[in-house]
Design a protein around this motif. Structure first.
Motif, PDB file in Angstrom:
ATOM      1  N   ASN A  30      37.395 -12.162  19.674  1.00  0.00           N
ATOM      2  CA  ASN A  30      37.920 -11.078  20.417  1.00  0.00           C
ATOM      3  C   ASN A  30      37.246 -11.247  22.016  1.00  0.00           C
ATOM      4  N   ASN A  31      35.987 -11.333  21.973  1.00  0.00           N
ATOM      5  CA  ASN A  31      35.261 -11.715  23.351  1.00  0.00           C
ATOM      6  C   ASN A  31      35.692 -12.578  24.202  1.00  0.00           C
ATOM      7  N   ILE A  32      36.291 -13.678  23.688  1.00  0.00           N
ATOM      8  CA  ILE A  32      36.904 -14.612  24.499  1.00  0.00           C
ATOM      9  C   ILE A  32      38.401 -14.210  24.833  1.00  0.00           C
ATOM     10  N   ALA A  33      39.334 -13.592  23.999  1.00  0.00           N
ATOM     11  CA  ALA A  33      40.616 -12.910  24.337  1.00  0.00           C
ATOM     12  C   ALA A  33      40.405 -11.868  25.212  1.00  0.00           C
ATOM     13  N   ASN A  34      39.150 -11.266  25.675  1.00  0.00           N
ATOM     14  CA  ASN A  34      38.981 -10.221  26.580  1.00  0.00           C
ATOM     15  C   ASN A  34      38.080 -10.724  27.514  1.00  0.00           C
ATOM     16  N   VAL A  35      38.202 -11.818  27.786  1.00  0.00           N
ATOM     17  CA  VAL A  35      37.181 -12.175  29.136  1.00  0.00           C
ATOM     18  C   VAL A  35      37.980 -11.810  30.108  1.00  0.00           C
ATOM     19  N   ASN A  36      39.034 -11.470  30.546  1.00  0.00           N
ATOM     20  CA  ASN A  36      39.391 -10.958  31.803  1.00  0.00           C
ATOM     21  C   ASN A  36      39.907  -9.256  31.590  1.00  0.00           C
ATOM     22  N   THR A  37      39.487  -8.651  30.746  1.00  0.00           N
ATOM     23  CA  THR A  37      39.802  -7.390  30.620  1.00  0.00           C
ATOM     24  C   THR A  37      38.453  -6.596  31.275  1.00  0.00           C
ATOM     25  N   PRO A  38      38.957  -5.855  32.488  1.00  0.00           N
ATOM     26  CA  PRO A  38      37.803  -4.813  33.131  1.00  0.00           C
ATOM     27  C   PRO A  38      37.283  -4.068  32.203  1.00  0.00           C
ATOM     28  N   PHE A  40      35.328  -4.611  29.970  1.00  0.00           N
ATOM     29  CA  PHE A  40      35.136  -5.038  28.447  1.00  0.00           C
ATOM     30  C   PHE A  40      33.492  -5.568  28.200  1.00  0.00           C
ATOM     31  N   LYS A  41      33.202  -5.046  27.155  1.00  0.00           N
ATOM     32  CA  LYS A  41      31.682  -5.363  26.802  1.00  0.00           C
ATOM     33  C   LYS A  41      31.725  -6.181  25.357  1.00  0.00           C
ATOM     34  N   LYS A  42      31.123  -7.258  25.574  1.00  0.00           N
ATOM     35  CA  LYS A  42      31.211  -8.330  24.238  1.00  0.00           C
ATOM     36  C   LYS A  42      30.284  -7.474  23.235  1.00  0.00           C
ATOM     37  N   SER A  43      30.698  -8.199  22.011  1.00  0.00           N
ATOM     38  CA  SER A  43      29.823  -7.880  20.879  1.00  0.00           C
ATOM     39  C   SER A  43      29.300  -9.079  20.357  1.00  0.00           C
ATOM     40  N   GLU A  44      28.277  -8.941  19.509  1.00  0.00           N
ATOM     41  CA  GLU A  44      27.715  -9.895  18.731  1.00  0.00           C
ATOM     42  C   GLU A  44      27.570  -9.594  17.445  1.00  0.00           C
ATOM     43  N   VAL A  45      27.252 -10.431  16.432  1.00  0.00           N
ATOM     44  CA  VAL A  45      27.220 -10.226  15.038  1.00  0.00           C
ATOM     45  C   VAL A  45      25.637 -10.253  14.620  1.00  0.00           C
ATOM     46  N   THR A  86      26.004  -3.375  25.790  1.00  0.00           N
ATOM     47  CA  THR A  86      26.506  -2.565  26.928  1.00  0.00           C
ATOM     48  C   THR A  86      25.544  -2.513  28.251  1.00  0.00           C
ATOM     49  N   THR A  87      24.367  -3.165  28.047  1.00  0.00           N
ATOM     50  CA  THR A  87      23.428  -3.084  28.968  1.00  0.00           C
ATOM     51  C   THR A  87      23.490  -4.264  30.022  1.00  0.00           C
ATOM     52  N   THR A  88      24.302  -5.189  29.924  1.00  0.00           N
ATOM     53  CA  THR A  88      24.794  -6.097  30.894  1.00  0.00           C
ATOM     54  C   THR A  88      25.981  -6.083  31.388  1.00  0.00           C
ATOM     55  N   SER A  89      26.136  -6.729  32.701  1.00  0.00           N
ATOM     56  CA  SER A  89      27.448  -6.821  33.349  1.00  0.00           C
ATOM     57  C   SER A  89      27.438  -8.005  34.226  1.00  0.00           C
ATOM     58  N   ILE A  90      28.054  -9.230  33.975  1.00  0.00           N
ATOM     59  CA  ILE A  90      27.855 -10.365  34.817  1.00  0.00           C
ATOM     60  C   ILE A  90      28.939 -10.422  36.118  1.00  0.00           C
ATOM     61  N   ARG A  91      29.771  -9.574  35.967  1.00  0.00           N
ATOM     62  CA  ARG A  91      31.054  -9.488  37.079  1.00  0.00           C
ATOM     63  C   ARG A  91      31.335  -8.019  37.548  1.00  0.00           C
ATOM     64  N   ASN A  92      31.856  -8.045  38.699  1.00  0.00           N
ATOM     65  CA  ASN A  92      31.833  -6.889  39.373  1.00  0.00           C
ATOM     66  C   ASN A  92      32.978  -5.874  38.791  1.00  0.00           C
ATOM     67  N   ASP A  93      33.895  -6.493  37.784  1.00  0.00           N
ATOM     68  CA  ASP A  93      34.751  -5.262  37.234  1.00  0.00           C
ATOM     69  C   ASP A  93      33.975  -4.775  35.835  1.00  0.00           C
ATOM     70  N   GLY A  94      32.580  -4.971  35.665  1.00  0.00           N
ATOM     71  CA  GLY A  94      32.146  -4.556  34.608  1.00  0.00           C
ATOM     72  C   GLY A  94      32.165  -5.219  33.300  1.00  0.00           C
ATOM     73  N   ASN A  95      32.759  -6.315  33.244  1.00  0.00           N
ATOM     74  CA  ASN A  95      33.127  -7.282  32.189  1.00  0.00           C
ATOM     75  C   ASN A  95      31.856  -7.943  32.041  1.00  0.00           C
ATOM     76  N   ASN A  96      31.147  -8.462  30.714  1.00  0.00           N
ATOM     77  CA  ASN A  96      29.732  -9.014  30.543  1.00  0.00           C
ATOM     78  C   ASN A  96      30.133 -10.308  29.606  1.00  0.00           C
ATOM     79  N   VAL A  97      31.381 -10.649  29.575  1.00  0.00           N
ATOM     80  CA  VAL A  97      31.842 -11.869  28.702  1.00  0.00           C
ATOM     81  C   VAL A  97      31.638 -13.251  29.782  1.00  0.00           C
ATOM     82  N   ASP A  98      30.795 -13.998  29.007  1.00  0.00           N
ATOM     83  CA  ASP A  98      30.649 -15.242  29.773  1.00  0.00           C
ATOM     84  C   ASP A  98      31.328 -16.453  28.727  1.00  0.00           C
TER      85      ASP A  98
END
Length: 136
Positions: A30-38, A40-45, A86-98
């Motif tokens: 799901n994180n990978i599928a949303n890599v280009n979604t403004p 979007f915040k990644k999730s972890e298990v 939700t605490t990180t954002s690595i891109r200008n569009d607010g997405n934090n998926v690397d």
């Protein structure tokens, strides 16, 4: 007797670990599928840390009344949880998926899943061998 073999602590832990790895695969996908979604915040298990804590906890409500009695292990009641970062954002569009990190996590999880499945298979192969008295 058979129920105690199939519902042992070892089988229970391995089943939960397989379930956690499967859930982790879904979350990473799901994180990978949303890599280009403004935005979007990644999730972890989270699972292994909780499992380690549960296995290392010394509290056992069932008391041994004689030193020769076998200790009773209570069932391990640990479930994987999904945490949204939700605490990180690595891109200008607010997405934090690397994407590189997610792909590495997916590979690591695949290896983990295979290792757990192999351990479960070895456990049941041992039972099968005992049932067949060592014969194939």
């Amino acid at each position: 007797m058979l129920n105690s073999l199939l519902k042992s602590t070892q089988v229970s832990v391995l089943e939960k670990a397989l379930g956690a790895a499967s859930l982790r695969h879904d979350v990473i996908s799901n994180n990978i599928a949303n890599v280009n979604t403004p935005e979007f915040k990644k999730s972890e298990v989270s699972f292994e840390d909780q499992l380690e804590l549960a296995l290392n906890t010394k509290s056992n409500p069932i008391a041994r009344t004689h030193k020769r009695h076998m200790p009773i292990k209570q069932g391990i009641n640990v479930e994987p949880t999904i945490n949204t970062i939700t605490t990180t954002s690595i891109r200008n569009d607010g997405n934090n998926v690397d994407i590189d990190s997610e792909m590495a996590s997916l590979s690591k999880n695949s290896i983990y899943y295979d290792a757990v499945a192999q351990q479960l298979s070895k456990y049941f192969s041992g039972i099968k061998s005992a049932i067949n008295e060592g014969r194939r």
